[in-house]
Write a protein that holds these residues in place. Sequence first.
Motif, mmCIF file in Angstrom:
data_model
loop_
_atom_site.group_PDB
_atom_site.id
_atom_site.type_symbol
_atom_site.label_atom_id
_atom_site.label_comp_id
_atom_site.label_asym_id
_atom_site.label_seq_id
_atom_site.Cartn_x
_atom_site.Cartn_y
_atom_site.Cartn_z
ATOM 1 N N GLU A 21 0.708 -1.215 -0.090
ATOM 2 C CA GLU A 21 0.014 0.071 0.138
ATOM 3 C C GLU A 21 0.918 1.367 -0.084
ATOM 4 O OE1 GLU A 21 -2.547 -2.888 2.660
ATOM 5 O OE2 GLU A 21 -0.396 -2.481 2.098
ATOM 6 N N ILE A 22 2.133 1.037 0.380
ATOM 7 C CA ILE A 22 2.711 2.357 0.502
ATOM 8 C C ILE A 22 3.908 2.633 -0.456
ATOM 9 C CG2 ILE A 22 2.285 2.536 2.917
ATOM 10 C CD1 ILE A 22 5.888 1.492 2.039
ATOM 11 N N ILE A 23 4.066 1.648 -1.392
ATOM 12 C CA ILE A 23 5.251 1.972 -2.513
ATOM 13 C C ILE A 23 5.125 3.054 -3.226
ATOM 14 C CG2 ILE A 23 6.183 0.891 -4.498
ATOM 15 C CD1 ILE A 23 5.506 -1.912 -3.327
ATOM 16 N N ASP A 53 5.887 -14.750 -18.268
ATOM 17 C CA ASP A 53 5.445 -13.877 -19.394
ATOM 18 C C ASP A 53 3.984 -13.194 -19.417
ATOM 19 O OD1 ASP A 53 7.820 -14.500 -21.073
ATOM 20 O OD2 ASP A 53 7.098 -16.414 -21.709
ATOM 21 N N VAL A 54 3.770 -12.803 -18.090
ATOM 22 C CA VAL A 54 2.764 -11.858 -17.766
ATOM 23 C C VAL A 54 3.236 -10.469 -17.516
ATOM 24 C CG1 VAL A 54 0.797 -11.568 -16.357
ATOM 25 C CG2 VAL A 54 1.322 -13.797 -17.022
ATOM 26 N N ARG A 55 2.656 -9.453 -18.402
ATOM 27 C CA ARG A 55 3.089 -8.187 -18.276
ATOM 28 C C ARG A 55 2.054 -7.269 -17.777
ATOM 29 N NH1 ARG A 55 8.692 -8.269 -19.167
ATOM 30 N NH2 ARG A 55 9.185 -10.241 -19.998
ATOM 31 N N ASP A 56 1.085 -7.696 -17.073
ATOM 32 C CA ASP A 56 0.051 -6.587 -16.447
ATOM 33 C C ASP A 56 0.995 -5.736 -15.572
ATOM 34 O OD1 ASP A 56 -1.134 -8.913 -17.119
ATOM 35 O OD2 ASP A 56 -2.913 -8.374 -15.941
ATOM 36 N N GLU A 57 0.347 -4.508 -15.907
ATOM 37 C CA GLU A 57 0.885 -2.944 -15.020
ATOM 38 C C GLU A 57 0.064 -3.104 -13.605
ATOM 39 O OE1 GLU A 57 1.017 1.448 -15.596
ATOM 40 O OE2 GLU A 57 1.726 0.378 -17.111
ATOM 41 N N LEU A 58 0.859 -3.452 -12.642
ATOM 42 C CA LEU A 58 0.227 -3.338 -11.532
ATOM 43 C C LEU A 58 0.507 -2.071 -10.540
ATOM 44 C CD1 LEU A 58 0.658 -7.071 -10.099
ATOM 45 C CD2 LEU A 58 -1.357 -5.898 -11.387
ATOM 46 N N PRO A 59 -0.135 -1.519 -9.659
ATOM 47 C CA PRO A 59 0.180 -0.170 -9.142
ATOM 48 C C PRO A 59 0.936 -0.337 -7.875
ATOM 49 C CG PRO A 59 -2.058 -0.990 -8.211
ATOM 50 C CD PRO A 59 -1.644 -1.877 -9.256
#
Length: 236
Positions: A193-195, A222-228
């Motif tokens: 939560e704090i990154i 090979d999974v490239r989802d952009e995560l927050p």
Amino acid sequence: MFGWRGRFGLIVPSSNTTMEMEFHRYIPEGISLHTARMPLRNVNEEELTKMATFATDAAKLLADAGVELIVFGCTSGSFIGGRDFEKEIEMKIEEEVNIETFTTSTAVIEALNVLDIQSLLVITPYIEGINQKEKEFLEANGFEVLDIRGLGIEDNLEIGKLEPYTAYRLAKATFIDEADGIFISCTNWRTFEIIEKLESDLRVPVVTSNQATLWMALRALDVRDELPLGRLFREY
């Protein structure tokens, strides 16, 4: 079936209550996570060294689930034996089950290099003896540790009870302008939560044990989802 995009196995200390939960909250659709455990209650050199001897047995159990990748999910447990200790763990598991394997320490080194963090600040929940081992490990891998600060906690269940803001506040209190970035160590310390808040406030990249481990696992599948979860996921 669960895991139609990819399936990976995670080996964690028996007292780790954080890593699986953070992963489950952020794993992309179609990825499945399967966990095995190794005995550990206290984060000290004796217990960490002993814990690593159970890794291959845990990996054998994960192999039964048809995982494509195995992750040794413990930071201190994968650097406690010094430089290249993490490679020894990976090699032993791969020889036993013939499945690609990496440790959290491997993922952290890769993340620091990708983000070009050479001079870093390290914050941990650990006791001083473990901090010193971590400093030696990072420096042996070519990084300059400007400062390392810990909370002095040995009981791993207590580490798992820490709120994310404890990592945020310690990182901010430790920060100096000379640092290329910050590394928050320990797979049992909740940090997701704090990154992004830390990166926004301090204007440097932040690497955490769980973030780096999840990043490397997804890339290996090979999974490239952009995560927050900071610059690491946005840019790499």
